[in-house]
Design a protein around this motif. Structure first.
Motif, PDB file in Angstrom:
ATOM      1  N   THR A  87       0.819  -1.203   0.000  1.00  0.00           N
ATOM      2  CA  THR A  87       0.000   0.000   0.000  1.00  0.00           C
ATOM      3  C   THR A  87       0.855   1.256   0.000  1.00  0.00           C
ATOM      4  N   ALA A  88       0.398   2.282  -0.715  1.00  0.00           N
ATOM      5  CA  ALA A  88       1.070   3.579  -0.720  1.00  0.00           C
ATOM      6  C   ALA A  88       0.556   4.437   0.417  1.00  0.00           C
ATOM      7  N   ARG A  89      -0.492   3.976   1.076  1.00  0.00           N
ATOM      8  CA  ARG A  89      -1.104   4.745   2.155  1.00  0.00           C
ATOM      9  C   ARG A  89      -0.732   4.113   3.488  1.00  0.00           C
ATOM     10  N   ALA A  90      -0.052   4.878   4.295  1.00  0.00           N
ATOM     11  CA  ALA A  90       0.410   4.349   5.579  1.00  0.00           C
ATOM     12  C   ALA A  90      -0.711   4.282   6.606  1.00  0.00           C
ATOM     13  N   ASP A  91      -1.890   4.758   6.244  1.00  0.00           N
ATOM     14  CA  ASP A  91      -3.032   4.750   7.146  1.00  0.00           C
ATOM     15  C   ASP A  91      -3.278   3.337   7.665  1.00  0.00           C
ATOM     16  N   GLU A  92      -3.343   3.196   8.966  1.00  0.00           N
ATOM     17  CA  GLU A  92      -3.483   1.874   9.569  1.00  0.00           C
ATOM     18  C   GLU A  92      -4.782   1.185   9.154  1.00  0.00           C
ATOM     19  N   VAL A  93      -5.843   1.970   8.903  1.00  0.00           N
ATOM     20  CA  VAL A  93      -7.118   1.369   8.526  1.00  0.00           C
ATOM     21  C   VAL A  93      -6.977   0.539   7.256  1.00  0.00           C
ATOM     22  N   ASP A  94      -6.220   1.067   6.281  1.00  0.00           N
ATOM     23  CA  ASP A  94      -6.010   0.321   5.049  1.00  0.00           C
ATOM     24  C   ASP A  94      -5.342  -1.015   5.343  1.00  0.00           C
ATOM     25  N   THR A  95      -4.351  -0.964   6.200  1.00  0.00           N
ATOM     26  CA  THR A  95      -3.629  -2.188   6.538  1.00  0.00           C
ATOM     27  C   THR A  95      -4.564  -3.201   7.189  1.00  0.00           C
ATOM     28  N   LEU A  96      -5.350  -2.745   8.157  1.00  0.00           N
ATOM     29  CA  LEU A  96      -6.226  -3.656   8.877  1.00  0.00           C
ATOM     30  C   LEU A  96      -7.307  -4.219   7.965  1.00  0.00           C
ATOM     31  N   THR A 108       4.567  -1.134   3.199  1.00  0.00           N
ATOM     32  CA  THR A 108       4.137   0.211   2.855  1.00  0.00           C
ATOM     33  C   THR A 108       5.153   0.852   1.928  1.00  0.00           C
ATOM     34  N   LYS A 109       4.672   1.442   0.832  1.00  0.00           N
ATOM     35  CA  LYS A 109       5.560   2.163  -0.093  1.00  0.00           C
ATOM     36  C   LYS A 109       6.048   3.452   0.554  1.00  0.00           C
ATOM     37  N   PRO A 110       7.287   3.870   0.268  1.00  0.00           N
ATOM     38  CA  PRO A 110       8.282   3.150  -0.532  1.00  0.00           C
ATOM     39  C   PRO A 110       8.915   2.026   0.290  1.00  0.00           C
ATOM     40  N   PHE A 111       9.295   0.964  -0.371  1.00  0.00           N
ATOM     41  CA  PHE A 111       9.888  -0.171   0.323  1.00  0.00           C
ATOM     42  C   PHE A 111      11.119  -0.651  -0.439  1.00  0.00           C
ATOM     43  N   SER A 112      11.941  -1.409   0.259  1.00  0.00           N
ATOM     44  CA  SER A 112      13.093  -2.023  -0.377  1.00  0.00           C
ATOM     45  C   SER A 112      12.635  -3.276  -1.123  1.00  0.00           C
ATOM     46  N   VAL A 113      12.972  -3.369  -2.392  1.00  0.00           N
ATOM     47  CA  VAL A 113      12.592  -4.556  -3.157  1.00  0.00           C
ATOM     48  C   VAL A 113      13.260  -5.790  -2.571  1.00  0.00           C
ATOM     49  N   ARG A 114      14.454  -5.632  -2.057  1.00  0.00           N
ATOM     50  CA  ARG A 114      15.135  -6.768  -1.418  1.00  0.00           C
ATOM     51  C   ARG A 114      14.347  -7.252  -0.202  1.00  0.00           C
ATOM     52  N   GLU A 115      13.755  -6.302   0.549  1.00  0.00           N
ATOM     53  CA  GLU A 115      12.934  -6.707   1.688  1.00  0.00           C
ATOM     54  C   GLU A 115      11.695  -7.450   1.210  1.00  0.00           C
ATOM     55  N   LEU A 116      11.092  -6.981   0.126  1.00  0.00           N
ATOM     56  CA  LEU A 116       9.924  -7.673  -0.415  1.00  0.00           C
ATOM     57  C   LEU A 116      10.275  -9.106  -0.785  1.00  0.00           C
ATOM     58  N   VAL A 117      11.390  -9.279  -1.476  1.00  0.00           N
ATOM     59  CA  VAL A 117      11.821 -10.627  -1.857  1.00  0.00           C
ATOM     60  C   VAL A 117      12.060 -11.477  -0.618  1.00  0.00           C
ATOM     61  N   ALA A 118      12.664 -10.870   0.413  1.00  0.00           N
ATOM     62  CA  ALA A 118      12.923 -11.603   1.649  1.00  0.00           C
ATOM     63  C   ALA A 118      11.618 -12.035   2.307  1.00  0.00           C
ATOM     64  N   ARG A 119      10.609 -11.162   2.290  1.00  0.00           N
ATOM     65  CA  ARG A 119       9.312 -11.512   2.870  1.00  0.00           C
ATOM     66  C   ARG A 119       8.689 -12.685   2.105  1.00  0.00           C
ATOM     67  N   VAL A 120       8.784 -12.640   0.783  1.00  0.00           N
ATOM     68  CA  VAL A 120       8.258 -13.732  -0.036  1.00  0.00           C
ATOM     69  C   VAL A 120       8.974 -15.041   0.302  1.00  0.00           C
ATOM     70  N   GLN A 121      10.303 -14.964   0.437  1.00  0.00           N
ATOM     71  CA  GLN A 121      11.077 -16.168   0.762  1.00  0.00           C
ATOM     72  C   GLN A 121      10.658 -16.758   2.108  1.00  0.00           C
ATOM     73  N   VAL A 122      10.433 -15.882   3.088  1.00  0.00           N
ATOM     74  CA  VAL A 122      10.013 -16.352   4.413  1.00  0.00           C
ATOM     75  C   VAL A 122       8.656 -17.042   4.330  1.00  0.00           C
ATOM     76  N   MET A 123       7.726 -16.439   3.584  1.00  0.00           N
ATOM     77  CA  MET A 123       6.411 -17.055   3.415  1.00  0.00           C
ATOM     78  C   MET A 123       6.529 -18.461   2.839  1.00  0.00           C
ATOM     79  N   LEU A 124       7.353 -18.594   1.812  1.00  0.00           N
ATOM     80  CA  LEU A 124       7.454 -19.866   1.114  1.00  0.00           C
ATOM     81  C   LEU A 124       8.184 -20.930   1.924  1.00  0.00           C
TER      82      LEU A 124
END
Length: 236
Positions: A87-96, A108-124
């Protein structure tokens, strides 16, 4: 859906209407060894998710037309894939709101693409199926039955449809009945650490309770331990 034994080679669907960002994310995921598809609108995302059966969907919340929340709702009707909401909106309501329809994690944008990949790896790396062992025996709490090996939950003889994250939380809590488990411990065990957001736990617990018909003020199953986290009750 497919059930990978390791992160490498897993299918990741990137749903993002910013072409440059979508391309960057896809490139990094591809380099990490994943099969990647990108789409730019919600309706197409639902169609591709249904036809391609991704293991993870990286889903932008602010899509034109059909937004990320509705996309997630529709995907949850036919798939238990992991959903990482962006999400580009840091508003907590959107997250919830996003988490309440079945998203497993968010950035939340902006984010590190490396962090995104790491999150995906953890999920898998999180187990999606079990093998029958002593620790995976069926657990009974009143009329609630949890079968870790089958990843199935029944309440009053009826199967309860849980997201992978909701099941993992219930599995973790029920493995140690009446032991208080902190939010950080749940983050470490369910999300593999690195998330650092207690709201992630609280929202999933609230949604889990709703599906179990569990009143927090008179909890039969998941009890809040004030100042600590949660524990599995004895059932009534």
């Amino acid at each position: 859906m497919s059930t990978p034994t390791s992160p490498a080679g897993s299918r990741v669907l990137v749903v993002e209407d910013e072409p440059v960002l979508a391309g960057t994310v896809a490139t990094y995921l591809d380099r990490a060894g994943h099969q990647v598809q990108t789409v730019g609108d919600g309706l197409q995302a639902v169609e591709v998710a249904r036809d391609w059966s991704p293991d993870v969907v990286v889903l932008d919340l602010g899509l034109p037309g059909l937004d990320g929340v509705e996309v997630c709702r529709r995907i949850r009707t036919f798939s238990d894939c992991y959903v990482l909401m962006v999400t580009a909106r840091a508003d907590e309501v959107d997250t919830l709101v996003g988490l309440s329809v079945g998203a497993d994690d968010y950035l939340t944008k902006p984010f590190s693409v490396r962090e995104l990949v790491a999150r995906v790896q953890v999920m898998l790396r999180r187990p999606r199926t079990g093998t029958p062992t002593a620790s995976a025996q069926r657990r009974v709490f009143g009329d609630l039955v949890i079968d870790p090996a089958a990843r199935e939950v029944q309440l009053g003889g009826q199967i309860i449809d849980l997201t992978p994250t909701e099941f993992d939380l219930l599995d973790t809590l029920s493995a140690q009945p009446r032991v208080a488990i902190s939010r950080q411990q749940l983050i470490d065990r369910v999300w593999g650490g690195g998330v650092g957001d207690d709201h992630l736990v609280d929202v999933h617990i609230a949604h889990l309770r709703k599906k179990l018909g569990d009143d927090p003020s008179r909890a039969r199953f998941v009890t809040t331990v004030r100042g600590v986290g949660y524990r599995m009750g004895t059932g009534q």
